[in-house]
Design a protein around this motif. Structure first.
Motif, short mmCIF file in Angstrom:
data_model
loop_
_atom_site.label_atom_id
_atom_site.label_comp_id
_atom_site.label_asym_id
_atom_site.label_seq_id
_atom_site.Cartn_x
_atom_site.Cartn_y
_atom_site.Cartn_z
N LEU A 130 -60.62 -16.44 -3.89
CA LEU A 130 -61.86 -15.35 -3.75
C LEU A 130 -62.27 -15.17 -2.26
CD1 LEU A 130 -63.58 -16.01 -7.11
CD2 LEU A 130 -61.95 -14.21 -6.91
N LYS A 136 -57.74 -8.85 -5.32
CA LYS A 136 -57.66 -10.37 -6.01
C LYS A 136 -57.39 -10.22 -7.39
CE LYS A 136 -59.71 -11.31 -2.19
NZ LYS A 136 -61.34 -11.75 -1.92
N THR A 192 -52.15 -12.98 -6.83
CA THR A 192 -52.22 -13.12 -5.44
C THR A 192 -53.17 -14.34 -5.00
OG1 THR A 192 -54.52 -11.93 -5.48
CG2 THR A 192 -52.44 -10.82 -4.80
N ILE A 193 -53.86 -14.79 -5.74
CA ILE A 193 -54.72 -16.01 -5.69
C ILE A 193 -53.76 -17.25 -5.83
CG2 ILE A 193 -56.55 -17.64 -6.31
CD1 ILE A 193 -58.08 -14.96 -7.17
N GLY A 204 -63.77 -9.40 -5.13
CA GLY A 204 -62.86 -9.08 -6.32
C GLY A 204 -63.81 -9.21 -7.61
#
Length: 417
Positions: A29, A36, A40-41, A324
């Motif tokens: 984050l 986000k 993707t994290i 996000g």
């Protein structure tokens, strides 16, 4: 400080895997990812797929309310102040479809019109040391609370019934007070100032408040009950004072202010009641606030609390653009609360870390939450570039912002007191 917060939150998890994942999730984050979400994290964390992050948000066993309590204690220890202000406001997330929990066509302040969206009541904390989001409650319209099939599909607990936004705000405030958060004031917009039960509850807790009300709000006086705008129209010129509501993006925010004592509004809680009126110097537009304090305070104090309310808007902007807050892709009750909780934890860390940053030398503005997020990721989480390069870019941005600040203040000085 980051590791301290992660260790505290990690104690809520019984196994090492989710403890590692929650740290990686919050690090994601804080990262400058274009979008986000769990995919993707997970990629940022070096995972080979999104399944672990999706488990953390949707299926793992942990208590999001307990994590928010940990964040509250973290904020109290680092930003706590006896003159702290609790701020309540709602944020809307535009959504498509009808299956995301809480979504329906309703008015969104974010869009400025009726849209298909979710609404959540947020509690923020502001003190002389800094400000951050603190707690949240998702607003469930009656179209959801009265539809058992829809509730079951979204995983809404059976204990959750319909509650108005002021009722949700009251629960958040009382939870913060029960947790020992030091505060003296509450501020909010018309959605909360128009509810007399919320105001009475705050007086019962001996919490002063500055709550916005509509121009049609009725005010008790010695001559009867009058609309707020009618009382303002009868004020003499000498009743107005020019005061700043705080620092804005382009200098001090000056307005004309007046306040009227309301001794006939006193109830069993005693204290002092006022109607506070703000007048825009350019347009003449008026804004109204009902105020109460257990002890007598000056106009300047009420103005300062009214001005503090805008810090929650800054928090919304920082969490939506950088962390996000509104980018989640979760439809169910539990997942929504967990995502939002971890965003709140990330923002609280940034606010606390910014508060201890040393004062900048002449020619640079102080480090902001957004700037600290960039530095923390580049220097601590993912040092992919030489440290000198990262710091050089930070100095460049802050020098440019300082020049803009000086220009704004110089222009304002030509016309302001």
């Amino acid at each position: 400080m980051f590791e301290t917060l992660m260790d505290t939150i990690g104690a809520r998890f019984g196994r090492p895997e989710p403890r590692r994942r929650v740290r990686d999730f919050i690090a994601g984050l804080l990262a400058p990812l274009p979008v986000k979400n769990c995919w993707t994290i997970a990629e940022h964390a070096g995972d080979d797929g999104p399944g672990g992050m999706q488990d953390l948000i949707g299926r793992a066993s942990w208590d999001d309310a307990g994590v928010r309590a940990d964040v509250r204690d973290f904020v109290a220890a680092r930003l706590g102040h006896p003159d702290g202000v609790l701020l309540v406001d709602e944020a809307g997330d535009l959504k498509k479809g009808t299956r995301t929990v809480g979504v329906q066509r309703q008015y969104s302040g974010t869009a400025g019109k009726i849209e298909n969206c979710q609404l959540a009541v947020h509690l923020s904390y502001a003190s002389p040391l800094g400000h951050t989001l603190l707690d949240v409650a998702l607003y469930l319209p009656k179209s959801w609370t009265e539809d058992p099939e829809r509730r079951a599909e979204a995983g809404v607990p059976n204990t959750i019934g319909f509650a108005t936004k002021p009722q949700l705000a009251r629960r958040l405030i009382e939870t913060a007070l029960a947790g020992g958060l030091p505060c003296r004031w509450v501020a909010g917009d018309e959605a909360y100032g128009g509810d007399p039960r919320l105001a009475a509850a705050l007086r019962g807790h001996r919490l002063g408040y500055v709550l916005a009300v509509a121009c049609s709000h009725h005010v008790p006086t010695g001559l009867g009950i009058f609309r707020a705008d009618r009382l303002a129209a009868g004020l003499p010129k000498r009743a107005w004072q020019r005061l700043s509501a705080g620092v804005g993006a382009k200098g001090l925010r000056y307005y004309d202010w007046a306040f009227i004592a309301l001794p006939h509004a006193v109830d069993q809680h005693q204290g002092h009641h006022w109607l506070l009126i703000r007048r825009n110097r350019g347009t003449g537009e008026l804004a109204f606030y009902r105020c109460w304090s257990p002890e007598l305070v000056a106009l300047r104090q009420l103005v300062a609390v009214a001005g503090r309310r805008w810090s929650i808007e800054e928090s919304f902007q920082a969490t939506k653009t950088g962390l996000g807050l509104d980018q989640h892709q979760h439809r169910r009750w539990k997942a929504w609360h967990r995502w939002t909780t971890l965003v709140i934890a990330a923002h609280a860390f940034l606010a606390a870390a910014t508060a201890i940053s040393t004062s900048s030398p002449d020619g640079l503005i102080d480090i902001t939450v957004n700037e600290l997020r960039r530095l923390f990721h580049a220097l601590i989480l993912e040092p992919a570039r030489p440290a000198a390069d990262v710091i050089a870019w930070s100095i460049f941005r802050r020098r440019h912002q300082d020049a803009a600040k000086i220009s704004h203040y110089a222009r304002q000085a030509l016309t302001e007191p």
